[in-house]
Design a protein around this motif. Structure first.
Motif, mmCIF file in Angstrom:
data_model
loop_
_atom_site.group_PDB
_atom_site.id
_atom_site.type_symbol
_atom_site.label_atom_id
_atom_site.label_comp_id
_atom_site.label_asym_id
_atom_site.label_seq_id
_atom_site.Cartn_x
_atom_site.Cartn_y
_atom_site.Cartn_z
ATOM 1 N N ARG A 1 0.835 -1.210 0.000
ATOM 2 C CA ARG A 1 0.000 0.000 0.000
ATOM 3 C C ARG A 1 0.868 1.257 0.000
ATOM 4 N NH1 ARG A 1 -5.316 1.776 1.361
ATOM 5 N NH2 ARG A 1 -5.359 3.908 0.597
ATOM 6 N N TYR A 2 1.946 1.241 0.782
ATOM 7 C CA TYR A 2 2.808 2.418 0.852
ATOM 8 C C TYR A 2 3.407 2.742 -0.514
ATOM 9 C CZ TYR A 2 6.439 5.649 2.338
ATOM 10 O OH TYR A 2 7.227 6.770 2.471
ATOM 11 N N ASN A 3 3.949 1.742 -1.199
ATOM 12 C CA ASN A 3 4.583 1.993 -2.498
ATOM 13 C C ASN A 3 3.572 2.366 -3.567
ATOM 14 O OD1 ASN A 3 7.358 1.788 -1.967
ATOM 15 N ND2 ASN A 3 7.303 -0.439 -2.022
ATOM 16 N N ARG A 4 2.352 1.855 -3.467
ATOM 17 C CA ARG A 4 1.308 2.293 -4.398
ATOM 18 C C ARG A 4 0.957 3.752 -4.147
ATOM 19 N NH1 ARG A 4 -1.311 -2.487 -2.790
ATOM 20 N NH2 ARG A 4 -3.058 -1.257 -1.978
ATOM 21 N N ASP A 5 0.902 4.141 -2.883
ATOM 22 C CA ASP A 5 0.643 5.548 -2.551
ATOM 23 C C ASP A 5 1.767 6.443 -3.058
ATOM 24 O OD1 ASP A 5 -1.687 4.782 -1.317
ATOM 25 O OD2 ASP A 5 -0.936 5.007 0.734
ATOM 26 N N ASN A 6 3.000 5.996 -2.870
ATOM 27 C CA ASN A 6 4.149 6.777 -3.332
ATOM 28 C C ASN A 6 4.131 6.947 -4.846
ATOM 29 O OD1 ASN A 6 6.962 7.905 -2.475
ATOM 30 N ND2 ASN A 6 7.394 6.582 -4.215
ATOM 31 N N ALA A 7 3.794 5.864 -5.550
ATOM 32 C CA ALA A 7 3.721 5.941 -7.014
ATOM 33 C C ALA A 7 2.633 6.913 -7.461
ATOM 34 C CB ALA A 7 3.460 4.551 -7.589
ATOM 35 N N PHE A 8 1.510 6.935 -6.756
ATOM 36 C CA PHE A 8 0.428 7.865 -7.107
ATOM 37 C C PHE A 8 0.897 9.314 -6.974
ATOM 38 C CE2 PHE A 8 -2.982 10.691 -5.814
ATOM 39 C CZ PHE A 8 -3.947 10.463 -6.798
ATOM 40 N N ILE A 9 1.559 9.634 -5.881
ATOM 41 C CA ILE A 9 2.004 11.009 -5.658
ATOM 42 C C ILE A 9 3.043 11.417 -6.697
ATOM 43 C CG2 ILE A 9 3.260 12.493 -4.046
ATOM 44 C CD1 ILE A 9 1.795 11.074 -1.779
ATOM 45 N N ASN A 10 3.982 10.536 -6.987
ATOM 46 C CA ASN A 10 4.991 10.864 -7.989
ATOM 47 C C ASN A 10 4.391 11.032 -9.376
ATOM 48 O OD1 ASN A 10 7.079 10.846 -6.148
ATOM 49 N ND2 ASN A 10 7.689 8.743 -6.564
ATOM 50 N N GLN A 11 3.304 10.321 -9.648
ATOM 51 C CA GLN A 11 2.690 10.384 -10.965
ATOM 52 C C GLN A 11 1.855 11.637 -11.157
ATOM 53 O OE1 GLN A 11 0.301 6.948 -11.823
ATOM 54 N NE2 GLN A 11 -0.389 7.709 -13.810
ATOM 55 N N HIS A 12 1.245 12.149 -10.089
ATOM 56 C CA HIS A 12 0.278 13.227 -10.230
ATOM 57 C C HIS A 12 0.771 14.585 -9.745
ATOM 58 C CE1 HIS A 12 -2.319 9.643 -10.490
ATOM 59 N NE2 HIS A 12 -3.108 10.406 -11.229
ATOM 60 N N TYR A 13 1.978 14.645 -9.195
ATOM 61 C CA TYR A 13 2.507 15.914 -8.682
ATOM 62 C C TYR A 13 3.892 16.153 -9.263
ATOM 63 C CZ TYR A 13 -1.245 15.671 -5.230
ATOM 64 O OH TYR A 13 -2.481 15.592 -4.625
ATOM 65 N N ASN A 14 4.227 17.431 -9.450
ATOM 66 C CA ASN A 14 5.571 17.770 -9.911
ATOM 67 C C ASN A 14 6.595 17.602 -8.801
ATOM 68 O OD1 ASN A 14 4.565 18.485 -12.416
ATOM 69 N ND2 ASN A 14 4.328 20.652 -11.874
ATOM 70 N N LEU A 15 6.148 17.814 -7.564
ATOM 71 C CA LEU A 15 7.048 17.781 -6.428
ATOM 72 C C LEU A 15 6.934 16.416 -5.760
ATOM 73 C CD1 LEU A 15 6.311 21.333 -4.982
ATOM 74 C CD2 LEU A 15 7.825 20.646 -6.847
ATOM 75 N N SER A 16 7.956 15.579 -5.936
ATOM 76 C CA SER A 16 7.895 14.213 -5.439
ATOM 77 C C SER A 16 8.219 14.173 -3.957
ATOM 78 C CB SER A 16 8.886 13.348 -6.217
ATOM 79 O OG SER A 16 10.204 13.675 -5.851
ATOM 80 N N SER A 17 8.095 12.969 -3.392
ATOM 81 C CA SER A 17 8.437 12.773 -1.984
ATOM 82 C C SER A 17 9.944 12.642 -1.782
ATOM 83 C CB SER A 17 7.735 11.526 -1.441
ATOM 84 O OG SER A 17 8.083 10.389 -2.200
ATOM 85 N N ASP A 18 10.712 12.507 -2.862
ATOM 86 C CA ASP A 18 12.175 12.416 -2.778
ATOM 87 C C ASP A 18 12.757 13.817 -2.971
ATOM 88 O OD1 ASP A 18 12.284 9.571 -2.460
ATOM 89 O OD2 ASP A 18 11.819 9.382 -4.587
ATOM 90 N N VAL A 19 13.002 14.490 -1.847
ATOM 91 C CA VAL A 19 13.448 15.889 -1.866
ATOM 92 C C VAL A 19 14.925 15.955 -1.499
ATOM 93 C CG1 VAL A 19 13.059 18.198 -0.956
ATOM 94 C CG2 VAL A 19 11.148 16.583 -1.132
ATOM 95 N N PHE A 20 15.694 16.585 -2.346
ATOM 96 C CA PHE A 20 17.118 16.821 -2.115
ATOM 97 C C PHE A 20 17.280 18.326 -1.938
ATOM 98 C CE2 PHE A 20 21.496 17.580 -2.996
ATOM 99 C CZ PHE A 20 22.191 16.404 -2.733
ATOM 100 N N ALA A 21 17.822 18.751 -0.813
ATOM 101 C CA ALA A 21 17.930 20.187 -0.527
ATOM 102 C C ALA A 21 19.393 20.611 -0.423
ATOM 103 C CB ALA A 21 17.199 20.534 0.757
ATOM 104 N N VAL A 22 19.741 21.647 -1.170
ATOM 105 C CA VAL A 22 21.051 22.294 -1.058
ATOM 106 C C VAL A 22 20.885 23.464 -0.100
ATOM 107 C CG1 VAL A 22 22.923 23.427 -2.285
ATOM 108 C CG2 VAL A 22 21.567 21.651 -3.432
#
Length: 835
Positions: free
Chosen positions: A476-497
């Motif tokens: 369920r978690y990975n399906r949720d993650n895939a949904f967010i990455n597919q429908h939003y420009n800003l993914s859950s994988d954030v790299f900050a400088v």
């Protein structure tokens, strides 16, 4: 020769006590066996004490424990954490309208309930929370009179068509499409930053409770029209902790398989029960000591109790087998226990110390969760010295073994008895002590080593899959993650400088210009989906100050123009700078957190910083979930080879202390090295990277493997010193400890292979790797030790006379030396005093 069906040996175990020289044996043996009752009482009391402690042990996870806290990337993040509140541990809750858009009164009512419930949850950093219902999400409009704006959610919202239309306009004016609102406008996000500690209690945030609250209070609001997707470290940790119930079931199955296999081998319920009991006692001691030291169990260290149990079964089976063999020869159970203790204590102690060292070396890895695992495992294996090397022989000296066990032991030692498949199999291994078979084994091992080494060069560090690799792809978690990455420009994988300047320096023209240039380079990097920084937002507000003219879509040199635009950034997006304007994160949203993606981003930023850093302005790595992953990968990669070198060096020293010859050390280590290379090749073929979850398994392969070598070589070398040929000596080692090596290898492999069906992927991966190492360490020890011994450990006299060890099996089948047999028989009548 004894009749296999004669129960005299079993009766001998219960014969009246006879005088026994309590001063015989070494000081450690006398200390233990001359005070058997005291040893048993002390162990029972300690088991009760640690058992009570173990019941208080908590299962939890900690975000800070998952990161290498002394790495420069993480130090940069922790030093500036107060200015990067939205970039630490956080959740994203996407609420989807399955039959329409977000501009629906029922949908927005549900979204409001979710927002309010999350806002009141423990551990939420409420000041930085964002959704359509929080006032921090604002819109801005340029008019003839200047800027005009407000919250995206209309102040007078009442669910009417008019207010819904106003909300639609505000969303468009706010530019939150792809971030707060999905690109297709069918879902929106509630962004929830978390605190490390519960502000009400000061205790670390309990991820199990938080995950349960999310399921009960948030996920329960799902309807056929509304679907909820939740991602973030806290939810992942909660799912893993919940999955531990299933993990414990698999561990229970593994323990049951081990017990059944031991019973099938011995047909002795009492000795099998004692082996399992002592191994379980070691687990209880380990858990109790860990709780006493103030630690908790996390999803990654849950593997440790099973490893302690498995290693305990391995050593316990050797002690049980040795006592059974002596009793079958007519030796009293007390003398059999002491004789077995004398023969195997040093080998067992060395093997357990090698295991302790193997785990303790993991302490060099600067990740607290691995250090905690290493400490817990070292404690557990150290405890086995008392429970399985000391307590088990003492208990068996009281109970002995059953008549059926004695009959089976006599049958296996009878050269004229009909052999079963298993017995014929392990006896066939002595052929590898002859010239032809030894050369064949060495050539085969060399080919495997070369092939494995070629494949292992492609081994990667870090995660090789998108989403959460700890869970199955269809979770369920990975399906949720895939949904967010597919429908939003800003993914859950954030790299900050992290851009660091003196006070007020962030809003200066040079700093904003350099940030803008770095953004442009990152947007061109493969794996980057988008970027956000104060520089990019300043561009938008500068144009807005001049009637939206695209000519002004830039960072202006005039400090009054750029300062005015920057003031609007502080109000609209406070997470993009701190109050002193000394720290500003440049957010990079990645398509995934695979190792190759993170490596590319780190390289781009480092190259840019090397050219554009000044004494007043620094581009520092890194924050955000992906930035932490990058730091962890670097630490793991640096520690992997160093860890293996230290493990092998420590094991080599322990083996040298035990055997006192470098040749035996080489014989013991080469099979382990082959296993390590083949294990890394298997990881490449299975798509498993080197990471926090797999490092302990790699170290374990060395520890378990050396156990097999130590038990085989200790008997073989003792027989060779007594004058036996290599083939005779190795056949004796097979008959004594070798068959138990085979039993333990198959038993442990059969237990952990069930983990492949676990819903937790990293446990399934561990099951595959451990199954391979248990089996290959067994095969490698049984095949390569005699082959290597042929070239390195044959007595000089045997080499001079050209002996190949190829004498007929009939002449050497029963090769227990006359001296050893006589000593055992002599010990029997004198051993009965202590019964």
């Amino acid at each position: 020769m004894h009749n296999p069906h004669d129960p005299s040996a079993a009766k001998d175990q219960a014969q009246p006590a006879q005088p026994f020289d309590r001063r015989s044996g070494g000081p450690v043996e006398r200390l233990i066996f001359n005070h058997r009752a005291l040893i048993v009482i002390v162990c029972i009391l300690l088991t009760a004490l640690f058992g009570a402690r173990a019941t208080r042990l908590e299962v939890n996870a900690n975000f800070l424990n998952m990161i290498p806290q002394s790495h420069p990337f993480v130090r940069n993040y922790l030093d500036n954490a107060a200015s990067l509140r939205a970039l630490g541990n956080s959740l994203r809750i996407s609420v989807e309208n399955t039959h329409g858009s977000i501009y629906d009164a029922d949908y927005l009512r549900t979204l409001q309930k979710i927002n309010d419930k999350v806002f009141l949850m423990r551990g939420v950093d409420r000041a930085y929370m964002k959704s359509l219902w929080t006032p921090s999400v604002r819109w801005t409009e340029i008019t003839e009179d200047g800027f005009r704006g407000g919250p995206v959610m209309p102040e007078a919202y009442d669910g009417s068509a008019k207010s819904l239309g106003e909300l639609r306009r505000n969303v468009a004016r706010a530019g939150v499409g792809g971030s707060v609102v999905a690109n297709d406008e069918r879902s929106s996000v509630v962004f929830v930053p978390l605190l490390d500690k519960d502000p009400a209690t000061g205790a670390p945030l309990n991820y199990r409770e938080l995950s349960h609250d999310l399921e009960k209070q948030i996920r329960s609001l799902e309807t056929p029209d509304v679907k909820i997707h939740i991602v973030g470290f806290a939810k992942l940790a909660g799912d893993l902790i919940d999955g531990l119930d299933g993990v414990l079931i698999y561990f229970g199955v593994s323990a049951l398989i081990a017990a059944l296999a031991l019973y099938a081998y011995t047909r002795c319920l009492r000795s099998t029960g004692l082996v399992v009991l002592c191994s379980a006692a070691a687990v209880i001691w380990q858990l109790g000591i860990v709780q006493w030291l103030g630690f908790s169990i996390d999803p990654y260290s849950i593997l440790v109790p099973f490893l302690v149990f498995a290693i305990g079964v391995s050593h316990g089976a050797q002690k049980m087998n040795g006592i059974t063999r002596d009793v079958a020869r007519g030796v009293h159970r007390y003398a059999a226990a002491r004789n077995t203790f004398r023969r195997l204590f040093l080998a067992g102690l060395t093997a357990l110390l090698a295991d302790v060292v193997g785990f303790a070396v993991l302490m060099i890895i600067d990740v607290p969760v691995i250090r905690n695992l290493a400490l817990a495992a070292s404690i557990g294996v150290g405890v086995l010295i008392f429970t399985n090397l000391v307590l088990l022989p003492v208990l068996l000296s009281y109970t002995g073994v059953s008549r059926s066990a004695v009959r089976r032991a006599r049958l296996s030692a009878d050269p004229h008895a009909k052999r079963g498949f298993v017995v014929r199999s392990y006896q066939a291994f002595d052929r590898f002590s002859t010239r032809r078979w030894a050369i064949g084994a060495m050539v085969g091992a060399l080919l495997l080593f070369i092939g494995g080494l070629a494949i292992s060069t492609h081994l990667q560090v870090g995660d090789l899959d998108s989403g959460a690799p700890e869970l199955k792809a269809n979770s369920r978690y990975n399906r949720d993650n895939a949904f967010i990455n597919q429908h939003y420009n800003l993914s859950s994988d954030v790299f900050a400088v992290i851009v660091k300047t003196p006070a007020g320096g962030v809003e200066s023209f040079p700093t904003l210009t350099e940030m803008d240039r770095l953004e442009a380079k990152l947007r061109e990097t493969e794996g980057v989906r988008g970027t956000v920084s104060a520089a990019g937002v300043v561009r938008q507000y500068t144009a807005g100050n001049f009637e939206g003219s695209p000519k002004w879509l830039t960072v202006n040199r005039d400090p009054f123009v750029s300062g005015d635009a920057f003031s609007n950034v502080v109000v609209a997006m406070p997470e993009l700078t701190n109050a002193d304007r000394t720290v500003a994160p440049l957010l990079v949203f990645l398509s995934d957190h695979k190792a190759e993606t993170l490596t590319r981003v780190v390289r781009v930023v480092n190259d840019f910083a090397a050219v554009h850093d000044t004494p007043e302005r620094h581009f520092l790595l890194a924050a955000g979930s992906a930035g932490i992953d990058a730091a962890t990968n670097i630490v793991v990669e640096q520690a992997n080879r160093e860890m293996l070198l230290l493990v092998y060096a420590s094991v080599a020293i322990l083996c040298f202390i035990t055997f006192r010859t470098w040749r035996a050390v080489v014989v013991a280590l080469i099979p382990l090295m082959l296993t390590s290379v083949l294990c890394e090749a298997l990881m490449v073929l299975l798509g498993i990277g080197v990471k926090v979850a797999t490092l302990p398994v790699i170290a374990l392969g060395v520890g378990i493997g050396v156990d097999y070598a130590l038990y085989l070589l200790s008997v073989q070398l003792a027989r060779q010193r007594a004058g036996a040929t290599l083939r005779e000596a190795y056949r004796d080692a097979l008959m004594f400890t070798g068959k138990v090596v085979m039993l333990v290898g198959f038993t442990l492999a059969g237990g952990v292979v069930t983990w492949v069906w676990s819903p937790i992927k990293f446990q399934a991966d561990m099951g595959i790797l451990l199954t391979f190492m248990f089996l290959w360490n067994m095969v490698g020890a049984l095949v390569l030790i005699p082959a290597l011994s042929y070239f390195l450990l044959r007595p000089k006299a045997e080499r001079l006379r050209g002996g190949s060890g190829s004498e007929p099996a009939e002449a050497t089948q029963n090769t227990v030396s006359a001296t050893s047999a006589a000593r055992l028989r002599a010990a029997a009548p004198a051993a009965r005093q202590a019964s």
